[in-house]
Design a protein around this motif. Structure first.
Motif, short mmCIF file in Angstrom:
data_model
loop_
_atom_site.label_atom_id
_atom_site.label_comp_id
_atom_site.label_asym_id
_atom_site.label_seq_id
_atom_site.Cartn_x
_atom_site.Cartn_y
_atom_site.Cartn_z
N ARG A 251 25.45 70.08 37.39
CA ARG A 251 26.59 69.67 38.20
C ARG A 251 27.68 70.74 38.17
O ARG A 251 28.24 71.11 39.21
CB ARG A 251 27.14 68.34 37.70
CG ARG A 251 26.19 67.15 37.85
CD ARG A 251 26.82 65.86 37.35
NE ARG A 251 25.97 64.71 37.59
CZ ARG A 251 25.18 64.16 36.66
NH1 ARG A 251 25.13 64.67 35.45
NH2 ARG A 251 24.43 63.12 36.97
N TRP A 252 27.98 71.22 36.98
CA TRP A 252 29.04 72.22 36.84
C TRP A 252 28.67 73.52 37.55
O TRP A 252 29.49 74.11 38.25
CB TRP A 252 29.33 72.48 35.37
CG TRP A 252 30.50 73.38 35.15
CD1 TRP A 252 30.48 74.70 34.77
CD2 TRP A 252 31.88 73.05 35.35
NE1 TRP A 252 31.75 75.21 34.70
CE2 TRP A 252 32.64 74.20 35.05
CE3 TRP A 252 32.53 71.88 35.72
CZ2 TRP A 252 34.03 74.23 35.13
CZ3 TRP A 252 33.93 71.89 35.80
CH2 TRP A 252 34.65 73.06 35.50
N VAL B 94 28.97 73.02 41.37
CA VAL B 94 30.36 72.93 41.82
C VAL B 94 31.00 74.32 41.80
O VAL B 94 31.75 74.69 42.72
CB VAL B 94 31.15 71.94 40.94
CG1 VAL B 94 32.65 72.07 41.17
CG2 VAL B 94 30.70 70.51 41.23
N GLN B 95 30.70 75.09 40.77
CA GLN B 95 31.25 76.44 40.69
C GLN B 95 30.69 77.37 41.76
O GLN B 95 31.28 78.42 42.04
CB GLN B 95 30.95 77.03 39.30
CG GLN B 95 31.69 76.34 38.16
CD GLN B 95 33.20 76.47 38.29
OE1 GLN B 95 33.73 77.57 38.40
NE2 GLN B 95 33.90 75.34 38.27
N VAL C 215 30.62 71.40 46.48
CA VAL C 215 31.56 70.41 47.05
C VAL C 215 31.95 70.82 48.47
O VAL C 215 31.94 69.99 49.39
CB VAL C 215 32.80 70.26 46.16
CG1 VAL C 215 33.81 69.32 46.81
CG2 VAL C 215 32.41 69.73 44.78
N LEU D 135 28.33 63.83 41.36
CA LEU D 135 29.14 64.87 40.72
C LEU D 135 30.22 64.29 39.84
O LEU D 135 30.62 64.90 38.84
CB LEU D 135 29.77 65.76 41.80
CG LEU D 135 28.81 66.63 42.61
CD1 LEU D 135 29.57 67.42 43.67
CD2 LEU D 135 28.02 67.58 41.70
N ILE E 165 34.75 67.22 36.56
CA ILE E 165 34.61 67.54 37.99
C ILE E 165 35.51 66.69 38.90
O ILE E 165 36.03 67.21 39.90
CB ILE E 165 33.13 67.45 38.42
CG1 ILE E 165 32.36 68.64 37.81
CG2 ILE E 165 32.98 67.44 39.93
CD1 ILE E 165 30.87 68.65 38.12
N MET F 150 37.44 67.89 42.39
CA MET F 150 37.16 67.30 43.70
C MET F 150 38.44 66.76 44.34
O MET F 150 38.65 66.91 45.55
CB MET F 150 36.11 66.19 43.56
CG MET F 150 34.74 66.71 43.15
SD MET F 150 33.58 65.39 42.69
CE MET F 150 33.51 64.41 44.19
N CYS G 220 38.90 65.53 48.14
CA CYS G 220 37.81 64.55 48.23
C CYS G 220 38.32 63.15 48.56
O CYS G 220 37.65 62.39 49.27
CB CYS G 220 37.03 64.54 46.92
SG CYS G 220 35.50 63.57 46.99
#
Length: 259
Positions: free
Chosen positions: A124-125, A128-129, A133, A158, A164, A168, A173
């Motif tokens: 997940r990390w 996202v990096q 997203v 996520l 996270i 977001m 988000c």
């Protein structure tokens, strides 16, 4: 078919790199694997080291049709073959690239694939990096409001990582999810509420700010119903919610919205 020796034939076909119509033969071998992967009793026999090498080659160099077949295949056999973690890590960035650059059907499959295959916080990390997203937001904003089930489940997926959700939220988000509260499809509306309630645990002021006043009552009721989302996502969503709530409880946050 598997009992009669289909897998060795598929291995031969999926690794054929020369000769007449070799690419077409590799594609047909993938279609056979995809068909067989629908049968639960044989899933643990399909992903041999040889077929995995062929799958990797086709996913990184093959046609878009082959890539879509592979993503569906990998979701079908998830949890049924040795070396799965190592293999999905090999193609992790390739799936993310396909999400950013592929046609709509491939983007949707890529989002679903990410949600099913990449369940570790490290995944997940990493994603996202590397722009996951933003890519999911782009898919949401490029489609009709009632075609957002997979992207919303991915965003909820996520949120399971405790670090996270604030990222977001800073990326907007809350506003993206709130815009889907007026979707005609009931499942999309309810998924948007579930996502907003998860984000509410991290920044209630922001979520209340972006939620339309006439829809704010939705955040004050417990709407989660696994049957509403069906067998495919019901269990996943319940697992996500439990972890999100536990994360915030571990951070000494008073939680009562889901109970």
């Amino acid at each position: 078919m598997v009992g009669q020796g289909a897998v060795p034939l598929v291995e031969k076909g999926i690794t054929m790199m020369s000769g007449h119509a070799n690419q077409a033969i590799r594609e047909k071998a993938l279609y056979v694997l995809g068909y067989l992967s629908k049968i639960e009793s044989v899933r643990n026999k399909l992903c041999t080291p040889i077929t995995l090498d062929g799958i990797y080659h086709e996913f990184t160099t093959g046609t878009m049709a082959s890539k879509c077949t592979i993503m569906q295949l990998l979701m079908n056999v998830h949890g049924h073959y040795k070396g799965q973690r190592e293999f999905v890590l090999r193609i992790r960035d390739d799936i993310l690239h396909l999400l950013k650059t592929g046609p709509w059907n491939a983007q949707n499959l890529a989002i679903k694939c990410i949600t099913v295959l990449y369940r570790e916080d490290e995944d997940r990390w990493h994603m996202v990096q590397h722009g996951l997203v933003e890519a999911v937001f782009s898919v949401i904003q490029s489609k009709g409001q009632d075609l957002q089930e997979v992207p919303l489940v991915c965003l909820l997926h996520l949120c399971v990582h405790p670090d996270i959700p604030p990222i977001m939220l800073n990326m907007g988000c809350g506003k993206v999810a709130a815009a889907l509260l007026k979707a005609e499809d009931k499942i999309i509306r309810e998924l948007a509420v579930v996502l907003l309630k998860a984000l509410l645990l991290y920044n209630s002021f922001e979520i209340e700010r972006v939620t339309p006043k006439d829809m704010s009552y939705l955040l004050k009721r417990d709407i989660y119903n696994p049957q509403l989302f069906g067998a495919e996502y019901g269990g996943l969503i319940q697992e996500f919610l439990q972890t999100i709530v536990e994360n915030r409880r571990d951070q000494d946050y008073l939680i009562n919205l889901f109970f």
